[in-house]
Design a protein around this motif. Structure first.
Motif, PDB file in Angstrom:
ATOM      1  N   ASP A  48      -3.978   4.583  -7.468  1.00  0.00           N
ATOM      2  CA  ASP A  48      -5.110   5.623  -6.929  1.00  0.00           C
ATOM      3  C   ASP A  48      -4.577   6.380  -6.031  1.00  0.00           C
ATOM      4  N   ARG A  49      -3.377   6.854  -6.205  1.00  0.00           N
ATOM      5  CA  ARG A  49      -2.848   8.008  -5.371  1.00  0.00           C
ATOM      6  C   ARG A  49      -2.490   9.336  -6.187  1.00  0.00           C
ATOM      7  N   ASP A  50      -2.394  10.408  -5.410  1.00  0.00           N
ATOM      8  CA  ASP A  50      -1.673  11.629  -5.966  1.00  0.00           C
ATOM      9  C   ASP A  50      -0.472  11.254  -6.330  1.00  0.00           C
ATOM     10  N   ASP A  96       2.141  11.624  -3.511  1.00  0.00           N
ATOM     11  CA  ASP A  96       2.153  10.604  -2.507  1.00  0.00           C
ATOM     12  C   ASP A  96       3.096   9.329  -3.208  1.00  0.00           C
ATOM     13  N   ASP A 107       0.849  -1.157   0.105  1.00  0.00           N
ATOM     14  CA  ASP A 107      -0.243   0.030  -0.130  1.00  0.00           C
ATOM     15  C   ASP A 107       0.879   1.333   0.031  1.00  0.00           C
ATOM     16  N   GLY A 162       1.098   6.579  -9.636  1.00  0.00           N
ATOM     17  CA  GLY A 162      -0.321   7.439  -8.779  1.00  0.00           C
ATOM     18  C   GLY A 162      -1.333   6.703  -9.161  1.00  0.00           C
TER      19      GLY A 162
END
Lengths: 472, 472
Positions: free
Chosen positions: A398-400, A403, A195, A394
């Motif tokens: 499913d992340r910016d 991040d 994750d 990303g």
């Protein structure tokens, strides 16, 4: 975040599973001459798979050792950027084979709370990391409705990485024209956790050396001579004890001069990487304490700082009982891990100067530093290519993009050769995890990581096409 | 200075030559099991020779290894002092045999400017030194006109000295009653030079130890872990570098506490021994420099001061090329040479304390100090027995007893066992020279040294009879 890339990958997972199942059954152990035919078969399998995927150019490139596989799928637009994927199709030996729960070359699916795993030698290192590109480029074409990729995609998958890539630099030089590219995408690493999407941004380099100290012309009787003449083992101990100062810094003159200092931003970024030091000590490090250069965290010490390690030391009598000698010689093998912008060829002269300055009376030294070594490599955190990579990862997770974390590999590989010969910047896109047991029994891949790898690769070709690259 | 002893020796040199010629042809190599029968034959030859000489009691004493020879010729006066001669009848191996100019077991006479030499393995070490006693005791009887020696003369000639005398202490304990004596005369050493009569007055003792340092549970990859965990080889180097301080003194706590300080007189006596340091460095020491404990001469360092020597050190990868590991373990073998009144059994606890105080974080140590060791031994320079020895040597060399020099042997032998078990003081009467190549190819004896040894032994029995010994 749904996307046509993810939809295609999700709809074609069985293709990835089938590819891996077939490829992982080939025991392509490059270190074992008995498996030379298997390494060749592995190259042949990959070439077929690349042709089946749609690559119009697929070639097997022989070397004096194991063959490499080259493939190219040009973008219809000849001005599009060119990306070169690097990986390897050979695998580590499997000893001790008795510790494997499932036979190493019979891929076995194991369900876990984190998702399905596939157990086999090479499951992630590096067949899994290469295989996700087969699905990734198809997903890219399907999602964009194109006949050719938005960037020219080349692959170079060597067969000797687990044997030290002895012919890789020559291969690059021989085919430099065909391998010309704007960016290298290394797919032979991993991420911080399932994750925690991340990208490797640096690998350490390597220089090695051997020191021989000579005292008396022959081994002397320590009763007759002990206390009156210098002992090379004492001299070696004193020398190596001085290799680090009390702060844990390497004492070679100017050793840190070329080291690009870690910026506050880089240190902040490293500090964001989750790391359980106690678990690391109890597990992979198998050590009683974390020690090292003062003023740096363990992750910084093993990823972003140069080191000097004594790998071996010997001299005198080492058999059972005792033998009362002052030995004629003492020996030590050292390796230095280097970071940008240190150069392996600078270490030999530094070490020679350092040894000569410390030689006690009556001891002569020989410092052998073989030519070669491995240059450190580092990615530019702010390049357009890096922005494309972060965006692609990303989206797959499913992340910016902000991040996506940065990690550093403490080890050394042939990646620096790619930079040296091809002159292109490096990106790292790999789907491994620190818990994958690479090089050990029961190597595995967490399959959802491969799915995300395929999706990230698909996104990456679109993202890279949109970037402005400096002219070649 | 003519004497009846010298006259007898001079008239009977051929007996000594014949004895040596026969005995040296027996290859009594105790270290080689293939020569066990030869060692037994050597004991048998000596027993016959002692009987022929006139010793009324001659016995071969078996041991679990090679046999020893015991002989006794009591003085008619039961109150006379008892002297026990110690020597050995086994010899060193002869490898490399190709370097011998003459076959090692075919005694060959060679004329030199210094006088005739005899070349053979054992020519001086120790058959020559034992053989001169056969002639010596006959010269004593002839010169004094006695039927029995003026002191009770015992001989104990062991067969395992060149193999470390593994059964010698047990043999002494088993036969302590038969071996009872007022003085032990060790005949297994030598003098400073042909024209420099001297007597050994001390031998160093020995304690040995092995240190194991443990870091990670397994060898670690130096790329992944280098810089973050302790390396046992670094710890070993740091530890051993601290074994001596900048003055060359051993840093074990209380190591020097039991050392009997050298008196000014002892140092003056040592300084009288001719010693060409440059020739010693170029020759036997085969070294580029003389170094050691500050404040002491080389002769003092190797003869009269305790030492700590690392005899072997090993750990990690020692094969060709490099292997990038942080090894799990590092090892070192040490021996300590001891002087009076240090005790070998004290070294283990000192070393353990010393290591524990210096262990870095994350490193564990094991210090193994086997039981046993060798006690140092030293003669009393002012005892009546020493006065007798100096008088005897002086007469044999036509010198004043005050001109007989004192030397010290840096090595260790079973002599301390004689002191421990028998409780008698040691004298050393040996006819060797530093240039005799003992333990090496082309061992030789300078025959005039043996003639003087025989004469000195003859004088010694008379001199000792005249001394007042403390009651047993």
């Amino acid at each position: 975040m749904s996307s046509p890339e993810r939809d295609f990958v999700t709809a074609h997972l069985d293709d990835l599973h089938a590819d891996l199942d077939a490829w992982l059954r080939i025991p392509s152990i490059s270190a074992d001459p008995a498996h030379a035919a298997d390494v060749a078969a592995s190259a042949g399998w990959l070439a077929d798979a690349l042709r089946r995927t749609g690559f119009p150019t697929v070639e097997i490139w022989p070397t004096p050792g194991a063959p490499a596989v080259f493939a190219e799928w040009p973008c219809a637009d000849p001005g599009a950027p060119v990306a070169l994927v690097y990986g390897h199709h050979d695998v580590q030996p499997v000893d001790p084979v008795g510790l494997w729960v499932h036979p190493p070359f019979e891929p076995t699916r194991v369900e876990t709370p984190d998702g399905p795993e596939l157990h086999a030698r090479g499951a992630i290192d590096d067949k899994g990391n290469v295989a996700f590109h087969l699905l990734g480029v198809r997903a890219h074409l399907a999602a964009t409705g194109r006949d050719t990729p938005a960037v020219t995609v080349k692959l170079l998958v060597e067969g000797e990485e687990e044997s030290g890539s002895p012919h890789f630099a020559d291969l690059l030089r021989e085919h430099a024209d065909r391998l010309r590219c704007d960016v290298v995408v290394v797919s032979d690493t991993g991420m911080a956790a399932p994750d925690v999407p991340s990208a490797v941004v640096a690998m350490r380099g390597l220089a090695d050396a051997e020191i021989t100290l000579r005292g008396p012309a022959v081994d002397l009787h320590s009763g007759s001579f002990g206390g009156g003449v210098p002992n090379p083992l004492h001299a070696m101990a004193t020398l190596l004890a001085a290799l680090h100062d009390e702060q844990g810094r390497v004492t070679l003159p100017d050793f840190y001069e070329a080291v690009r200092p870690l910026t506050d931003r880089e240190r902040d970024l490293m500090a964001r990487v989750p790391f359980d030091e106690q678990a690391w000590l109890a597990g992979p490090a198998a050590s009683r304490a974390a020690t090292g250069e003062a003023g740096f965290t363990t992750l910084e010490r093993i990823g972003a700082r140069p080191t000097a390690e004594v790998n071996g030391m010997w001299g005198g009598y080492t058999g059972p009982g005792h033998k009362t000698i002052i030995p004629a010689e003492a020996h030590a093998k050292l390796t230095f891990r280097l970071v940008a912008d240190q150069r392996p060829e600078d270490v030999g002269p530094m070490l020679r100067t350092w040894v000569e300055a410390r030689l006690p009376e009556g001891i002569e030294a020989e410092v052998h530093t073989p030519p070669g070594g491995v240059s450190p490599c580092a990615s530019d955190l702010d390049s357009p290519a890096m922005a494309a990579l972060l965006a692609a990862i990303g989206r797959a997770f499913d992340r910016d993009p902000a991040d996506v974390l940065f990690t550093r590999e403490g080890g050394s590989g042939p990646e620096a050769d790619l930079v040296d010969v091809l002159g292109a910047p490096l990106l790292f896109l790999g789907a491994g995890l620190p818990t994958d047991r690479i090089h050990s029994p029961n190597e595995r891949v967490l399959l959802p990581m491969l799915y995300r790898g395929a999706e990230a690769a698909a996104h990456l070709w679109r993202e890279l096409a949109a970037m402005a690259f400096p002219p070649r």
